[in-house]
Design a protein around this motif. Structure first.
Motif, PDB file in Angstrom:
ATOM      1  N   ILE A 214       0.722  -0.957  -0.078  1.00  0.00           N
ATOM      2  CA  ILE A 214      -0.036  -0.070   0.690  1.00  0.00           C
ATOM      3  C   ILE A 214       0.624   1.279  -0.339  1.00  0.00           C
ATOM      4  O   ILE A 214       0.515   2.565  -0.840  1.00  0.00           O
ATOM      5  CB  ILE A 214      -1.218  -0.520   1.330  1.00  0.00           C
ATOM      6  CG1 ILE A 214      -1.777  -1.197   0.712  1.00  0.00           C
ATOM      7  CG2 ILE A 214      -1.256   1.887   0.885  1.00  0.00           C
ATOM      8  CD1 ILE A 214      -2.736  -1.172   2.095  1.00  0.00           C
ATOM      9  N   LEU A 215       2.008   1.533   0.735  1.00  0.00           N
ATOM     10  CA  LEU A 215       2.897   2.460   0.385  1.00  0.00           C
ATOM     11  C   LEU A 215       3.035   2.242  -0.900  1.00  0.00           C
ATOM     12  O   LEU A 215       3.604   3.870  -0.921  1.00  0.00           O
ATOM     13  CB  LEU A 215       3.591   2.194   1.815  1.00  0.00           C
ATOM     14  CG  LEU A 215       3.516   2.052   3.533  1.00  0.00           C
ATOM     15  CD1 LEU A 215       4.691   2.379   3.999  1.00  0.00           C
ATOM     16  CD2 LEU A 215       3.110   3.673   3.531  1.00  0.00           C
ATOM     17  N   LYS A 216       3.803   1.307  -1.396  1.00  0.00           N
ATOM     18  CA  LYS A 216       4.440   1.698  -2.827  1.00  0.00           C
ATOM     19  C   LYS A 216       3.233   2.353  -3.496  1.00  0.00           C
ATOM     20  O   LYS A 216       4.037   2.984  -4.573  1.00  0.00           O
ATOM     21  CB  LYS A 216       4.725   0.379  -3.169  1.00  0.00           C
ATOM     22  CG  LYS A 216       6.165  -0.658  -1.916  1.00  0.00           C
ATOM     23  CD  LYS A 216       6.582  -1.752  -2.474  1.00  0.00           C
ATOM     24  CE  LYS A 216       8.082  -2.349  -2.279  1.00  0.00           C
ATOM     25  NZ  LYS A 216       7.898  -3.379  -2.576  1.00  0.00           N
ATOM     26  N   ARG A 217       2.039   1.618  -3.303  1.00  0.00           N
ATOM     27  CA  ARG A 217       1.112   2.709  -4.451  1.00  0.00           C
ATOM     28  C   ARG A 217       1.105   3.919  -3.528  1.00  0.00           C
ATOM     29  O   ARG A 217       0.424   4.900  -5.093  1.00  0.00           O
ATOM     30  CB  ARG A 217       0.533   1.435  -3.994  1.00  0.00           C
ATOM     31  CG  ARG A 217       0.143   0.276  -4.417  1.00  0.00           C
ATOM     32  CD  ARG A 217      -0.734  -1.040  -4.538  1.00  0.00           C
ATOM     33  NE  ARG A 217      -1.243  -1.629  -5.231  1.00  0.00           N
ATOM     34  CZ  ARG A 217      -2.099  -2.561  -5.119  1.00  0.00           C
ATOM     35  NH1 ARG A 217      -3.652  -2.665  -4.226  1.00  0.00           N
ATOM     36  NH2 ARG A 217      -1.899  -4.176  -5.857  1.00  0.00           N
ATOM     37  N   TRP A 218       0.882   4.316  -2.275  1.00  0.00           N
ATOM     38  CA  TRP A 218       0.383   5.508  -2.705  1.00  0.00           C
ATOM     39  C   TRP A 218       1.924   6.511  -2.749  1.00  0.00           C
ATOM     40  O   TRP A 218       1.803   7.681  -3.821  1.00  0.00           O
ATOM     41  CB  TRP A 218       0.695   5.936  -0.398  1.00  0.00           C
ATOM     42  CG  TRP A 218      -0.700   5.836  -0.351  1.00  0.00           C
ATOM     43  CD1 TRP A 218      -1.448   4.473  -0.063  1.00  0.00           C
ATOM     44  CD2 TRP A 218      -1.719   6.500  -0.495  1.00  0.00           C
ATOM     45  NE1 TRP A 218      -2.648   4.974   0.624  1.00  0.00           N
ATOM     46  CE2 TRP A 218      -2.512   6.055  -0.372  1.00  0.00           C
ATOM     47  CE3 TRP A 218      -1.582   8.186  -1.542  1.00  0.00           C
ATOM     48  CZ2 TRP A 218      -4.441   6.044  -0.345  1.00  0.00           C
ATOM     49  CZ3 TRP A 218      -2.856   8.878  -1.115  1.00  0.00           C
ATOM     50  CH2 TRP A 218      -4.230   8.306  -0.647  1.00  0.00           C
ATOM     51  N   LYS A 219       3.622   6.428  -2.801  1.00  0.00           N
ATOM     52  CA  LYS A 219       4.078   6.401  -2.690  1.00  0.00           C
ATOM     53  C   LYS A 219       4.254   7.310  -4.839  1.00  0.00           C
ATOM     54  O   LYS A 219       4.664   8.153  -5.064  1.00  0.00           O
ATOM     55  CB  LYS A 219       5.640   5.723  -2.396  1.00  0.00           C
ATOM     56  CG  LYS A 219       7.079   6.067  -3.190  1.00  0.00           C
ATOM     57  CD  LYS A 219       8.068   5.692  -2.640  1.00  0.00           C
ATOM     58  CE  LYS A 219       9.402   5.937  -2.641  1.00  0.00           C
ATOM     59  NZ  LYS A 219      10.784   5.383  -3.031  1.00  0.00           N
ATOM     60  N   ARG A 220       3.768   5.979  -5.510  1.00  0.00           N
ATOM     61  CA  ARG A 220       3.846   5.683  -6.982  1.00  0.00           C
ATOM     62  C   ARG A 220       2.777   6.701  -7.222  1.00  0.00           C
ATOM     63  O   ARG A 220       3.528   7.259  -8.403  1.00  0.00           O
ATOM     64  CB  ARG A 220       3.463   4.503  -7.304  1.00  0.00           C
ATOM     65  CG  ARG A 220       3.424   4.214  -9.007  1.00  0.00           C
ATOM     66  CD  ARG A 220       3.007   3.170  -9.642  1.00  0.00           C
ATOM     67  NE  ARG A 220       4.244   1.677  -8.837  1.00  0.00           N
ATOM     68  CZ  ARG A 220       3.263   1.230  -7.828  1.00  0.00           C
ATOM     69  NH1 ARG A 220       2.470   1.051  -7.897  1.00  0.00           N
ATOM     70  NH2 ARG A 220       3.842   0.057  -7.979  1.00  0.00           N
ATOM     71  N   LEU A 221       1.808   7.442  -6.523  1.00  0.00           N
ATOM     72  CA  LEU A 221       0.525   7.806  -7.364  1.00  0.00           C
ATOM     73  C   LEU A 221       1.418   9.174  -6.426  1.00  0.00           C
ATOM     74  O   LEU A 221       0.857  10.249  -7.248  1.00  0.00           O
ATOM     75  CB  LEU A 221      -0.932   7.699  -6.011  1.00  0.00           C
ATOM     76  CG  LEU A 221      -1.950   8.286  -6.289  1.00  0.00           C
ATOM     77  CD1 LEU A 221      -2.583   8.752  -7.339  1.00  0.00           C
ATOM     78  CD2 LEU A 221      -3.069   8.303  -5.214  1.00  0.00           C
ATOM     79  N   VAL A 222       2.094   9.891  -5.511  1.00  0.00           N
ATOM     80  CA  VAL A 222       2.114  11.021  -4.840  1.00  0.00           C
ATOM     81  C   VAL A 222       3.484  11.264  -5.656  1.00  0.00           C
ATOM     82  O   VAL A 222       2.992  13.301  -6.577  1.00  0.00           O
ATOM     83  CB  VAL A 222       2.983  10.594  -3.510  1.00  0.00           C
ATOM     84  CG1 VAL A 222       3.525  12.555  -2.840  1.00  0.00           C
ATOM     85  CG2 VAL A 222       1.363  10.170  -2.518  1.00  0.00           C
ATOM     86  N   PHE A 223       4.249  10.595  -6.348  1.00  0.00           N
ATOM     87  CA  PHE A 223       5.363  10.704  -7.270  1.00  0.00           C
ATOM     88  C   PHE A 223       5.100  11.187  -8.690  1.00  0.00           C
ATOM     89  O   PHE A 223       5.164  11.956  -8.836  1.00  0.00           O
ATOM     90  CB  PHE A 223       6.750   9.773  -7.433  1.00  0.00           C
ATOM     91  CG  PHE A 223       7.367   9.666  -8.025  1.00  0.00           C
ATOM     92  CD1 PHE A 223       8.286  11.014  -8.001  1.00  0.00           C
ATOM     93  CD2 PHE A 223       7.445   9.375  -9.533  1.00  0.00           C
ATOM     94  CE1 PHE A 223       9.590  11.103  -8.317  1.00  0.00           C
ATOM     95  CE2 PHE A 223       8.625  10.399 -10.765  1.00  0.00           C
ATOM     96  CZ  PHE A 223       9.601  10.233  -9.897  1.00  0.00           C
ATOM     97  N   GLY A 224       3.697  10.818  -9.018  1.00  0.00           N
ATOM     98  CA  GLY A 224       3.331  10.917 -10.475  1.00  0.00           C
ATOM     99  C   GLY A 224       2.524  12.394 -10.406  1.00  0.00           C
ATOM    100  O   GLY A 224       3.039  13.497 -11.117  1.00  0.00           O
ATOM    101  N   ILE A 225       1.855  12.850 -10.158  1.00  0.00           N
ATOM    102  CA  ILE A 225       0.689  13.390  -8.936  1.00  0.00           C
ATOM    103  C   ILE A 225       2.193  14.816  -9.091  1.00  0.00           C
ATOM    104  O   ILE A 225       2.327  16.265  -9.503  1.00  0.00           O
ATOM    105  CB  ILE A 225       0.408  13.884  -7.630  1.00  0.00           C
ATOM    106  CG1 ILE A 225      -0.999  13.078  -7.717  1.00  0.00           C
ATOM    107  CG2 ILE A 225      -0.135  15.768  -7.294  1.00  0.00           C
ATOM    108  CD1 ILE A 225      -2.002  12.504  -6.779  1.00  0.00           C
ATOM    109  N   MET A 226       2.756  15.009  -8.491  1.00  0.00           N
ATOM    110  CA  MET A 226       4.428  15.926  -8.188  1.00  0.00           C
ATOM    111  C   MET A 226       4.919  16.045  -9.739  1.00  0.00           C
ATOM    112  O   MET A 226       5.681  16.965  -9.989  1.00  0.00           O
ATOM    113  CB  MET A 226       5.333  15.918  -7.132  1.00  0.00           C
ATOM    114  CG  MET A 226       4.613  15.579  -5.352  1.00  0.00           C
ATOM    115  SD  MET A 226       6.330  14.909  -4.100  1.00  0.00           S
ATOM    116  CE  MET A 226       7.189  15.824  -4.727  1.00  0.00           C
TER     117      MET A 226
END
Length: 236
Positions: A214-226
């Motif tokens: 779940i943390l990896k998915r959130w990290k990927r999502l936040v990185f994409g938004i940034m």
């Protein structure tokens, strides 16, 4: 009578009558004859004195032929070996060798039987396939049907044997069902505790892995938004 039905030796003393020239016997004097090993499942065994005197003999059932390609028996066999095989078959035919027969025994040829007790220090008795049939399990042993129990018992050094519950399938496609293990009675409590600990550890490990995913998915999502925000500011 069916092929595996037999009359009690004293049945002629209780004949009910005659019908169309055939003797009529009491139904209570007719019973099923079984092979010696099959009587064990009925809680009985053939007496030693009766082993050489089967009540009846029937042709052995043919083993089903497997489907698909079947290699010839002559593959990889020398001509000399083939000649010896042929001469052996001819010799058996000259002796008048017929089909293989099954020895069947009547209930009057058997006696009450139960599997012998297995002590805490005794080895677990297994059949020729290195497992224990649940229908013939010995007193002193317990069947435990829990997942991943065999590796736990192996790590703890607890003696065990796979348990065969029976057969599944139809006709010639029947296969043994192996599930769970058989252990000594005194090892059951220890194995249950070890299994509960392993289950707790496995659940915690699964929870940690899920959390990490779940943390990896959130990290990927936040990185994409940034990244999108930066591109919009630079080129938008």
């Amino acid at each position: 009578l069916n092929s595996r039905d037999v009359l009690h030796p004293d049945a002629r003393k209780r004949i009910s009558g005659v019908f169309k020239g055939e003797l009529v016997y009491r139904r209570s004097d007719v019973s099923k004859a079984l092979r010696a090993n099959k009587w064990l499942y009925q809680g009985r065994r053939v007496k030693k004195s009766e082993m050489k005197q089967p009540a009846k003999q029937v042709k052995k059932r043919k083993k089903p032929v497997g489907k698909g390609f079947q290699a010839l028996n002559s593959y990889g066999v020398s001509e000399k070996a083939q000649d010896e095989m042929i001469s052996s078959i001819d010799k058996n035919n000259r002796r008048g060798g017929g089909p293989e027969m099954d020895d069947l025994y009547g209930v009057w040829q058997t006696e009450s039987w139960s599997p012998p007790y297995v002590g805490p220090t005794d080895a677990i008795p297994t059949n020729e396939y290195k497992n224990v049939e649940l229908a013939l399990i010995n007193p002193g042993l317990t069947h435990m049907d829990l997942p991943r129990l065999a590796p736990i018992a192996r790590k703890l050094g607890i003696p065990y044997a796979p348990c065969m519950l029976g057969y599944e399938g139809h006709g010639g496609n029947r296969a043994p069902t192996i599930r769970g293990i058989v252990v000594h009675d005194h090892d059951v409590a220890l194995l249950r505790e070890a299994f509960a600990e392993w289950e707790s550890h496995a659940a915690e490990k699964e929870r940690q892995e899920r959390k990490s995913m779940i943390l990896k998915r959130w990290k990927r999502l936040v990185f994409g938004i940034m990244t999108k925000d930066r591109l919009d500011r630079e080129y938008g």
